[in-house]
Design a protein around this motif. Structure first.
Motif, PDB file in Angstrom:
ATOM      1  N   PRO A  90       1.002  -1.151  -0.027  1.00  0.00           N
ATOM      2  CA  PRO A  90       0.036   0.162   0.107  1.00  0.00           C
ATOM      3  C   PRO A  90       0.685   1.157   0.042  1.00  0.00           C
ATOM      4  O   PRO A  90       0.503   2.290  -0.647  1.00  0.00           O
ATOM      5  CB  PRO A  90      -0.714  -0.133   1.317  1.00  0.00           C
ATOM      6  CG  PRO A  90      -0.924  -1.575   1.557  1.00  0.00           C
ATOM      7  CD  PRO A  90       0.291  -2.115   0.991  1.00  0.00           C
ATOM      8  N   GLN A  91       2.035   1.235   0.670  1.00  0.00           N
ATOM      9  CA  GLN A  91       2.875   2.382   0.717  1.00  0.00           C
ATOM     10  C   GLN A  91       3.297   2.646  -0.446  1.00  0.00           C
ATOM     11  O   GLN A  91       3.459   3.839  -1.098  1.00  0.00           O
ATOM     12  CB  GLN A  91       4.029   2.218   2.028  1.00  0.00           C
ATOM     13  CG  GLN A  91       4.854   3.475   2.300  1.00  0.00           C
ATOM     14  CD  GLN A  91       4.320   4.684   2.490  1.00  0.00           C
ATOM     15  OE1 GLN A  91       3.218   4.725   3.221  1.00  0.00           O
ATOM     16  NE2 GLN A  91       4.524   5.705   1.809  1.00  0.00           N
ATOM     17  N   GLU A  92       4.042   1.594  -1.095  1.00  0.00           N
ATOM     18  CA  GLU A  92       4.524   1.985  -2.434  1.00  0.00           C
ATOM     19  C   GLU A  92       3.562   2.148  -3.363  1.00  0.00           C
ATOM     20  O   GLU A  92       3.850   2.805  -4.480  1.00  0.00           O
ATOM     21  CB  GLU A  92       4.965   0.410  -3.052  1.00  0.00           C
ATOM     22  CG  GLU A  92       6.572   0.113  -2.107  1.00  0.00           C
ATOM     23  CD  GLU A  92       6.880  -1.539  -2.524  1.00  0.00           C
ATOM     24  OE1 GLU A  92       8.203  -1.560  -2.488  1.00  0.00           O
ATOM     25  OE2 GLU A  92       6.340  -2.139  -2.796  1.00  0.00           O
ATOM     26  N   ILE A  93       2.334   1.972  -3.467  1.00  0.00           N
ATOM     27  CA  ILE A  93       1.402   2.428  -4.340  1.00  0.00           C
ATOM     28  C   ILE A  93       1.163   3.756  -4.322  1.00  0.00           C
ATOM     29  O   ILE A  93       1.127   4.295  -5.197  1.00  0.00           O
ATOM     30  CB  ILE A  93      -0.126   1.466  -4.166  1.00  0.00           C
ATOM     31  CG1 ILE A  93       0.044   0.244  -4.542  1.00  0.00           C
ATOM     32  CG2 ILE A  93      -1.217   2.346  -4.952  1.00  0.00           C
ATOM     33  CD1 ILE A  93      -1.063  -0.641  -4.042  1.00  0.00           C
ATOM     34  N   GLN A  94       1.198   4.346  -3.019  1.00  0.00           N
ATOM     35  CA  GLN A  94       1.060   5.774  -2.841  1.00  0.00           C
ATOM     36  C   GLN A  94       2.006   6.577  -3.231  1.00  0.00           C
ATOM     37  O   GLN A  94       2.073   7.378  -4.128  1.00  0.00           O
ATOM     38  CB  GLN A  94       0.886   6.155  -1.415  1.00  0.00           C
ATOM     39  CG  GLN A  94      -0.362   5.901  -0.808  1.00  0.00           C
ATOM     40  CD  GLN A  94      -0.385   6.328   0.641  1.00  0.00           C
ATOM     41  OE1 GLN A  94       0.475   6.355   1.329  1.00  0.00           O
ATOM     42  NE2 GLN A  94      -1.625   6.200   1.505  1.00  0.00           N
TER      43      GLN A  94
END
Length: 507
Positions: free
Chosen positions: A173-177
């Protein structure tokens, strides 16, 4: 209108299957244009044509207003078109710089000029906020970082149009942001982007316009600002889709799986799971929530027999199974939907029917005295493929490699559920699936629970964990942070626990 790419009336057929049927897509300069469709709708084929991997049977392509024929990827690169594929095309043993210059090596006289290349890579990396280390080896960097290397590779070759195929399927999820920020940076610098995806949230977050295709045909073009997730989902699947999982409260039965103080090491001989204890009962779904790389993979490998325990005990139906082989664990009633469908789920060069019997071929009716019984294998495989709506060119005779990622996934899930297991371990079961397939797989997992099976769900999608689980065990750094009832917590609270904050400790 200033279009940088125009694809008009594209048609492409593969051995009798029409993958693209009269599709039109036009990309404006400086926009993020989403291409939305179910698994196997023809998205990757269409972009493969734009990138020169396939030739269209009919239709026209214009780049900057000029009609053109893109006969191979080198032609696409020269025209300023770059593509990041769903499965990255990087050489593990090479450094970032070596991967980026591959095929267009800069020379100083007769010697390869790595230094100048690395400098340019650093500049590009700074300009677009990519933080790529030009001297790192691919095998030592995260999947998210590998994706950034693919982006720099395109920029290094002066691509103006960037195509991303399911770019967030492998990201946390963090990488998607972070990835969404990178997309916006690219557009600010004048690039134009096509985003192949079936994640509606993502489209809402970054795309300007969206072309929807279904079963190879264009369904429509939407301005994302005026659309809703529900309306786009309906265009994509052709019916209304429910985003909520419909399940009743259940009282679980006996303990099926019991882990006591499990300690396991990872491949680098460091402790990956530390004193981990958990029970999974018949008729319940226990979700494991955690940021990727916090011991989930090692947990699954120790239950399925792929990894040795350092200490602790592992019992199944009251019996210690830590000494049993993988096959014996399967025979006892443990099914496993693996995280990596290519590495662990399928033999890619086998047909679908061969893949469907990988774990049961030595049993009747599939073989007798060491000889395979083809008719009963075919019948069994057909049943799985029909009941799980696995779409492929030649049915059970299709080679697994030829299926779209989502259809490969459905085939694996079908195979594992068909064995009627007592314990079903589902790792990222809907990774890379579209909303219609996700809804279907979720129903099948709840159905297993309602039949009294024990289900252990490992997923990086928090929403999936909250939606499906009865209880949630949160891991951080290989340790159990706590176990909560799914009906009593929200994303915020689980998110804090994933960061290592024990329940009730939060600020």
């Amino acid at each position: 209108m200033d279009y940088v790419i125009e694809m008009h009336n594209i048609r492409k057929e593969f051995s009798g299957i029409v993958a693209n049927d009269d599709i039109t897509l036009c990309l404006r300069r400086g926009e993020i244009h989403a291409l939305l469709g179910e698994n196997g709708a023809g998205k990757s084929t269409l972009m493969g044509i734009l990138f020169g991997m396939y030739q269209a049977d009919s239709g026209t392509i214009k780049v900057n207003g000029q009609e053109t024929r893109i006969t191979n990827p080198n032609v696409a690169n020269k025209l300023g078109i770059g593509m990041v594929h769903q499965h990255f095309k990087l050489v593990e043993k090479f450094t970032v710089t070596e991967n980026i210059i591959l095929g267009s090596e800069p020379r100083k006289g007769l010697v390869m000029d790595i230094k100048t290349a690395a400098k340019r890579i650093e500049q590009l990396s700074k300009l677009y906020g990519l933080n790529v280390d030009p001297y790192a080896k691919i095998e030592d960097i995260s999947v998210g970082m590998q994706q950034r290397v693919e982006i720099v590779k395109m920029l290094y070759r002066d691509a103006e149009v960037l195509i991303f195929d399911e770019p967030t399927a492998v990201l946390t999820p963090q990488e998607i942001q972070d990835f969404e920020k990178i997309l916006n940076n690219l557009v600010l610098e004048g690039k134009s982007i096509i985003l192949i995806t079936h994640k509606l949230k993502e489209i809402m977050a970054v795309a300007h316009r969206c072309t929807v295709i279904r079963r190879g045909k264009t369904i429509g073009l939407v301005e994302v600002a005026d659309a809703s997730e529900e309306s786009m989902a309906e265009m994509m699947v052709g019916r209304q889709v429910s985003f909520k999982v419909d399940k009743q409260e259940r009282v679980p039965g006996d303990i099926v799986l019991k882990l006591e103080s499990l300690t396991v090491k990872n491949n680098k001989k460091l402790i990956a799971l530390n004193q981990f204890s958990l029970e999974v009962r018949a008729g319940e779904i226990v979700g494991i929530a955690g940021v990727d790389g916090n011991g989930q993979a090692e947990l699954v490998e120790s239950i399925t027999g792929l990894r040795k325990l350092e200490s602790g005990s592992l019992s199944f139906l009251g019996k210690d199974i830590s000494g049993l082989s993988i096959r014996d664990r399967i025979e006892q009633g443990i099914s496993h939907i693996p995280e990596d469908r290519h590495k662990r789920g399928l033999v890619l060069d086998y047909t679908l029917e061969e893949n469907m019997i990988l774990e049961v071929y030595h049993h009747a009716p599939f073989s007798k005295k060491g000889l395979l019984n083809k008719p009963s294998i075919r019948q069994y495989a057909k049943r799985i493929i029909e009941s799980f709506d696995v779409r492929s060119g030649e049915g059970v005779l299709s080679v697994a490699r030829s299926l779209s990622g989502g259809n490969q996934q459905k085939a694996i899930i079908g195979r594992e559920i068909e064995k009627d297991p007592i314990l079903l371990i589902a790792v990222q079961p809907t990774r890379g699936l579209d909303v219609g397939s996700i809804e279907y797989i979720h129903k099948r997992l709840v159905e297993q629970r309602d039949k009294g099976k024990a289900v252990l769900l490992i997923s990086l999608e928090l929403e999936e964990i909250l939606n499906l689980s009865d209880r949630i065990a949160v891991v951080n750094n290989g340790e159990l942070v706590g176990i909560v009832r799914a009906s009593e917590v929200g994303e915020q609270e689980i998110g804090l626990m994933m960061a290592g904050v024990k329940r009730g400790e939060g600020a």
